[in-house]
Design a protein around this motif. Structure first.
Motif, PDB file in Angstrom:
ATOM      1  N   ILE A  21      40.417 -44.439 -47.498  1.00 32.85           N
ATOM      2  CA  ILE A  21      41.260 -43.276 -47.785  1.00 32.85           C
ATOM      3  C   ILE A  21      42.247 -43.594 -48.906  1.00 32.85           C
ATOM      4  CG2 ILE A  21      43.085 -41.807 -46.841  1.00 32.85           C
ATOM      5  CD1 ILE A  21      41.640 -42.072 -44.106  1.00 32.85           C
ATOM      6  N   ALA A  22      42.864 -44.760 -48.800  1.00 31.52           N
ATOM      7  CA  ALA A  22      43.849 -45.166 -49.812  1.00 31.52           C
ATOM      8  C   ALA A  22      43.197 -45.232 -51.189  1.00 31.52           C
ATOM      9  CB  ALA A  22      44.457 -46.509 -49.439  1.00 31.52           C
ATOM     10  N   ALA A  23      41.998 -45.808 -51.244  1.00 33.16           N
ATOM     11  CA  ALA A  23      41.297 -45.935 -52.516  1.00 33.16           C
ATOM     12  C   ALA A  23      40.957 -44.565 -53.089  1.00 33.16           C
ATOM     13  CB  ALA A  23      40.030 -46.762 -52.334  1.00 33.16           C
ATOM     14  N   PHE A  58      41.121 -46.904 -43.441  1.00 32.12           N
ATOM     15  CA  PHE A  58      42.424 -46.768 -44.097  1.00 32.12           C
ATOM     16  C   PHE A  58      42.324 -47.147 -45.569  1.00 32.12           C
ATOM     17  CE2 PHE A  58      46.510 -48.532 -45.484  1.00 32.12           C
ATOM     18  CZ  PHE A  58      47.367 -47.494 -45.178  1.00 32.12           C
ATOM     19  N   LYS A  59      41.646 -48.253 -45.820  1.00 34.52           N
ATOM     20  CA  LYS A  59      41.470 -48.701 -47.203  1.00 34.52           C
ATOM     21  C   LYS A  59      40.657 -47.700 -48.000  1.00 34.52           C
ATOM     22  CE  LYS A  59      40.387 -53.173 -46.145  1.00 34.52           C
ATOM     23  NZ  LYS A  59      39.942 -54.552 -46.453  1.00 34.52           N
TER      24      LYS A  59
END
Lengths: 218, 218
Positions: free
Chosen positions: B8-10, B5-6
């Motif tokens: 993808i967010a980044a 998730f992190k």
DNA sequence: TACACAGTTAAGTGAGGAATGAAGTGTTTG
DNA sequence: CAAACACTTCATTCCTCACTTAACTGTGTA
């Protein structure tokens, strides 16, 4: 329009802030300290990040004494984060059995995970919900559970809608009705929230009742 | 799970990459150069960013001669980006009238914007679609338009679903049926795609037919 | 064949912004 | 009241990673 999009993306893009959003997916409000622990960083740092998120109106705060509770400022935000989580491929293999978080968890403010999907399936199969609307039979059923359909319908938010689960990849019920159902289950102690997690634990009382109402063996 | 998730967010968090995703919301495939122009950066730089997005399987590439066409690698990605765009508050005031992009545009692969919502409303009002399912009358209607319902239903993707428009904040039809309808409209030259934009222009032929079929004055 | 075009690879630089340390405000509790 | 706690503010440091410059591969075209 595009600049606001970039701003939002940049805000969510930072690892610490991404973790904050991830944790908040639970739907509960968390204190700054709780979020600092979850994101594994210092109070000063989390304070800085939370401030940015509040400034951008992605989160909102409520002060209670010396604590500050943070949560999503709107449903749209929660759904956007949920949408991002949806990208993550389901990795439920035999080696990697269902964790409590994918098994039974909250999705913002309603029940999700395998249990959420199964309950939804049962409601549909029992014709309590038809075409994602409460049937005549359903109205009676919810009344028996002590839920006032008409009152829930009058709320400004959506009464009953379909929500796609990111772990199960199947729809489950959301909206004020789903929230009320979860609240009822918490109140009756069928399920309990866990600290710092979206996971929900099912009590033995809950197991009996889930079987009785939904033919659900957990 | 959380680390993915992190990640993808980044990836989406960088301004240049956010612009790429924003442009790709159109649903069309874009070349590296087109994206470089849209993001206002150098070819080398866009190449680096595109490579990262492909590595992370957010985008996929197709080589055609000396060109490389980039697009979302799955529907989930498009919906996630759409979800982020949904956060942006609607800013349609009198001073800020509907731009073509909010008026008539594509949402990944189907028609959205004011026109998409109006068409959906008309289909429902004409009882061609009931409860987001094609009615008996609807089956006949779509057949008249030259669309084979049964063939569309057999596709692996969703046949007909509701999709929330980020500018109109109202549902419109999505799924293989909606895509087929848009394709038909493009084919019949009712509407045309525009370069580098999600906007769709309505031809004069389209205006006549939209009125005839949907009582829609554009 | 040569030249333009589309895109890539590699090394080096620089700036933005996250994290830290130190010192502060306001709140609860013994 | 003092001490612990929850959180904030500010100045400083530090480091990642986007972007540049430069040179290269491969494709289409004059």
């Amino acid at each position: 329009m595009e600049s606001r999009f970039k701003e939002i993306a940049a805000l969510i893009g930072d690892p610490t802030r991404a973790t904050i959003m991830w944790v908040l997916l639970d739907g509960k409000a968390f204190t700054a300290t709780e979020l600092a622990i979850a994101a594994d960083t210092s109070p000063q740092n989390i304070s800085m990040h939370l401030n940015k998120l509040v400034q951008a109106e992605l989160l909102c705060v409520e002060s209670q004494g010396r604590h500050k509770y943070y949560k999503f400022s709107s449903k749209d935000i929660a759904y956007a984060i949920e949408g991002l989580a949806n990208i993550i491929p389901p990795v439920t293999t035999k080696k990697n059995p269902d964790s409590p978080v994918t098994y039974c968890r909250t999705c913002y403010d309603h029940l999700a995970g395998k249990v959420g999907v199964m309950i939804t399936d049962s409601l549909i199969q029992q014709k309590i919900i038809v075409d994602f609307e409460v049937s005549k039979k359903g109205e009676k059923w919810f009344a028996e559970q002590g839920l006032d359909i008409n009152e829930l319908k009058q709320q400004r938010r959506s009464f009953l809608r379909s929500c796609l689960d990111w772990s199960e990849r199947r729809p489950h019920i959301a909206g004020s009705l789903a929230t009320a159902l979860l609240d009822k289950m918490l109140e009756e102690d069928w399920v309990r929230r866990t600290k710092n997690s979206r996971a929900i634990v099912i009590t033995s009382k809950g197991q009996k009742n889930l079987y009785h109402h939904f033919k659900l063996t957990v």
